[in-house]
Design a protein around this motif. Structure first.
Motif, PDB file in Angstrom:
ATOM      1  N   TYR A  43      28.765  -2.539  -9.859  1.00  0.00           N
ATOM      2  CA  TYR A  43      28.170  -2.258  -8.545  1.00  0.00           C
ATOM      3  C   TYR A  43      28.078  -3.554  -7.737  1.00  0.00           C
ATOM      4  O   TYR A  43      28.490  -3.608  -6.577  1.00  0.00           O
ATOM      5  CB  TYR A  43      26.781  -1.624  -8.695  1.00  0.00           C
ATOM      6  CG  TYR A  43      25.966  -1.677  -7.429  1.00  0.00           C
ATOM      7  CD1 TYR A  43      26.215  -0.798  -6.388  1.00  0.00           C
ATOM      8  CD2 TYR A  43      24.962  -2.625  -7.266  1.00  0.00           C
ATOM      9  CE1 TYR A  43      25.489  -0.853  -5.212  1.00  0.00           C
ATOM     10  CE2 TYR A  43      24.231  -2.691  -6.097  1.00  0.00           C
ATOM     11  CZ  TYR A  43      24.495  -1.806  -5.072  1.00  0.00           C
ATOM     12  OH  TYR A  43      23.775  -1.869  -3.917  1.00  0.00           O
ATOM     13  N   ALA A  44      27.530  -4.594  -8.340  1.00  0.00           N
ATOM     14  CA  ALA A  44      27.331  -5.872  -7.653  1.00  0.00           C
ATOM     15  C   ALA A  44      28.655  -6.472  -7.177  1.00  0.00           C
ATOM     16  O   ALA A  44      28.687  -7.195  -6.171  1.00  0.00           O
ATOM     17  CB  ALA A  44      26.601  -6.853  -8.567  1.00  0.00           C
ATOM     18  N   ALA A  45      29.758  -6.149  -7.861  1.00  0.00           N
ATOM     19  CA  ALA A  45      31.070  -6.694  -7.493  1.00  0.00           C
ATOM     20  C   ALA A  45      31.546  -6.208  -6.117  1.00  0.00           C
ATOM     21  O   ALA A  45      32.430  -6.820  -5.524  1.00  0.00           O
ATOM     22  CB  ALA A  45      32.101  -6.317  -8.555  1.00  0.00           C
ATOM     23  N   HIS A  46      30.950  -5.146  -5.612  1.00  0.00           N
ATOM     24  CA  HIS A  46      31.327  -4.629  -4.292  1.00  0.00           C
ATOM     25  C   HIS A  46      30.769  -5.475  -3.147  1.00  0.00           C
ATOM     26  O   HIS A  46      31.096  -5.241  -1.988  1.00  0.00           O
ATOM     27  CB  HIS A  46      30.822  -3.192  -4.117  1.00  0.00           C
ATOM     28  CG  HIS A  46      31.538  -2.201  -4.949  1.00  0.00           C
ATOM     29  ND1 HIS A  46      31.155  -1.893  -6.232  1.00  0.00           N
ATOM     30  CD2 HIS A  46      32.625  -1.429  -4.693  1.00  0.00           C
ATOM     31  CE1 HIS A  46      31.956  -0.981  -6.726  1.00  0.00           C
ATOM     32  NE2 HIS A  46      32.868  -0.681  -5.817  1.00  0.00           N
ATOM     33  N   PHE A  47      29.929  -6.457  -3.455  1.00  0.00           N
ATOM     34  CA  PHE A  47      29.226  -7.205  -2.418  1.00  0.00           C
ATOM     35  C   PHE A  47      29.518  -8.700  -2.527  1.00  0.00           C
ATOM     36  O   PHE A  47      29.805  -9.209  -3.603  1.00  0.00           O
ATOM     37  CB  PHE A  47      27.721  -6.956  -2.518  1.00  0.00           C
ATOM     38  CG  PHE A  47      27.368  -5.505  -2.357  1.00  0.00           C
ATOM     39  CD1 PHE A  47      27.131  -4.979  -1.101  1.00  0.00           C
ATOM     40  CD2 PHE A  47      27.309  -4.666  -3.459  1.00  0.00           C
ATOM     41  CE1 PHE A  47      26.831  -3.637  -0.939  1.00  0.00           C
ATOM     42  CE2 PHE A  47      27.014  -3.326  -3.314  1.00  0.00           C
ATOM     43  CZ  PHE A  47      26.771  -2.797  -2.043  1.00  0.00           C
ATOM     44  N   SER A  48      29.364  -9.387  -1.405  1.00  0.00           N
ATOM     45  CA  SER A  48      29.652 -10.817  -1.385  1.00  0.00           C
ATOM     46  C   SER A  48      28.551 -11.648  -2.044  1.00  0.00           C
ATOM     47  O   SER A  48      28.824 -12.737  -2.536  1.00  0.00           O
ATOM     48  CB  SER A  48      29.881 -11.291   0.057  1.00  0.00           C
ATOM     49  OG  SER A  48      28.753 -10.982   0.862  1.00  0.00           O
ATOM     50  N   THR A  49      27.320 -11.134  -2.047  1.00  0.00           N
ATOM     51  CA  THR A  49      26.209 -11.856  -2.674  1.00  0.00           C
ATOM     52  C   THR A  49      25.312 -10.886  -3.431  1.00  0.00           C
ATOM     53  O   THR A  49      25.223  -9.704  -3.065  1.00  0.00           O
ATOM     54  CB  THR A  49      25.332 -12.582  -1.625  1.00  0.00           C
ATOM     55  OG1 THR A  49      24.671 -11.607  -0.823  1.00  0.00           O
ATOM     56  CG2 THR A  49      26.149 -13.515  -0.753  1.00  0.00           C
ATOM     57  N   PRO A  50      24.630 -11.377  -4.477  1.00  0.00           N
ATOM     58  CA  PRO A  50      23.671 -10.515  -5.182  1.00  0.00           C
ATOM     59  C   PRO A  50      22.546 -10.030  -4.268  1.00  0.00           C
ATOM     60  O   PRO A  50      22.051  -8.916  -4.428  1.00  0.00           O
ATOM     61  CB  PRO A  50      23.121 -11.414  -6.289  1.00  0.00           C
ATOM     62  CG  PRO A  50      24.155 -12.469  -6.490  1.00  0.00           C
ATOM     63  CD  PRO A  50      24.789 -12.666  -5.151  1.00  0.00           C
ATOM     64  N   LEU A  51      22.160 -10.848  -3.298  1.00  0.00           N
ATOM     65  CA  LEU A  51      21.104 -10.450  -2.369  1.00  0.00           C
ATOM     66  C   LEU A  51      21.525  -9.222  -1.559  1.00  0.00           C
ATOM     67  O   LEU A  51      20.757  -8.256  -1.424  1.00  0.00           O
ATOM     68  CB  LEU A  51      20.741 -11.604  -1.430  1.00  0.00           C
ATOM     69  CG  LEU A  51      19.680 -11.283  -0.376  1.00  0.00           C
ATOM     70  CD1 LEU A  51      18.349 -10.929  -1.045  1.00  0.00           C
ATOM     71  CD2 LEU A  51      19.512 -12.455   0.575  1.00  0.00           C
ATOM     72  N   LEU A  52      22.733  -9.220  -1.046  1.00  0.00           N
ATOM     73  CA  LEU A  52      23.236  -8.079  -0.280  1.00  0.00           C
ATOM     74  C   LEU A  52      23.330  -6.839  -1.168  1.00  0.00           C
ATOM     75  O   LEU A  52      22.994  -5.725  -0.738  1.00  0.00           O
ATOM     76  CB  LEU A  52      24.592  -8.415   0.337  1.00  0.00           C
ATOM     77  CG  LEU A  52      25.190  -7.386   1.285  1.00  0.00           C
ATOM     78  CD1 LEU A  52      24.239  -7.081   2.438  1.00  0.00           C
ATOM     79  CD2 LEU A  52      26.529  -7.885   1.816  1.00  0.00           C
ATOM     80  N   ALA A  53      23.770  -7.035  -2.406  1.00  0.00           N
ATOM     81  CA  ALA A  53      23.832  -5.923  -3.353  1.00  0.00           C
ATOM     82  C   ALA A  53      22.434  -5.369  -3.616  1.00  0.00           C
ATOM     83  O   ALA A  53      22.236  -4.150  -3.672  1.00  0.00           O
ATOM     84  CB  ALA A  53      24.475  -6.376  -4.658  1.00  0.00           C
TER      85      ALA A  53
END
Length: 156
Positions: A43-53
């Motif tokens: 899931y987190a791989a879909h986002f540029s940062t962990p914060l955005l995820a």
């Protein structure tokens, strides 16, 4: 009814998102690992940062809670049976819950995980519905008993 749905949905969305965040913070504190990110890597791989995820996850979890809250108005439609109310509420919430759960937890990688999640949701919902049905039935029986007692006292 729409106003009630929106109100309940909004309150439930905020509440469930907040509870999710508290659980995430507890997980971070318990892990005692500075680099720990309590999100499924796929899931987190879909986002540029962990914060955005994390922010997106907050809103997605909130959406699930919002659906449960908004669709609770189905239980107030007096022309529907309790069974019909439960079935429609279950289907409506499952339509929201299942795709979000698949996305957040990466269940699409494991078809058996999707099946077991749907089965778990169905069983949990069914047991909860049944317990609420028994509670309502018990309340109706108690009310009927009180009415019967009053009628008997009035006759005397």
């Amino acid at each position: 009814m729409l106003k009630k749905m929106v109100g309940r949905g909004f309150i439930s969305m905020i509440t469930s998102g907040f509870v999710n965040q508290v659980i995430i913070y507890i997980m971070i504190l318990v892990s005692q690992d500075q680099s720990f990110v309590p999100l499924v890597p796929s899931y987190a791989a879909h986002f540029s940062t962990p914060l955005l995820a994390g922010i997106t996850a907050y809103f997605l979890v909130g959406l699930i809670g919002g659906a449960f809250g908004a669709f609770s108005v189905f239980f107030e439609i007096e022309t529907w049976s309790f069974l019909k109310q439960g079935i429609i509420h279950f289907v409506a919430t499952a339509v929201v819950w299942i795709p979000i759960a698949i996305y957040l937890w990466g269940l699409n990688r494991y078809p058996s995980a999707i099946v077991s999640t749907v089965i778990s949701l169905t069983i949990t919902y069914g047991v909860t519905w049944w317990l609420n049905f028994l509670k309502c039935k018990r309340n109706i029986d108690m009310i009927n008993h009180k009415i019967q007692n009053r009628k008997q006292k009035e006759v005397l």
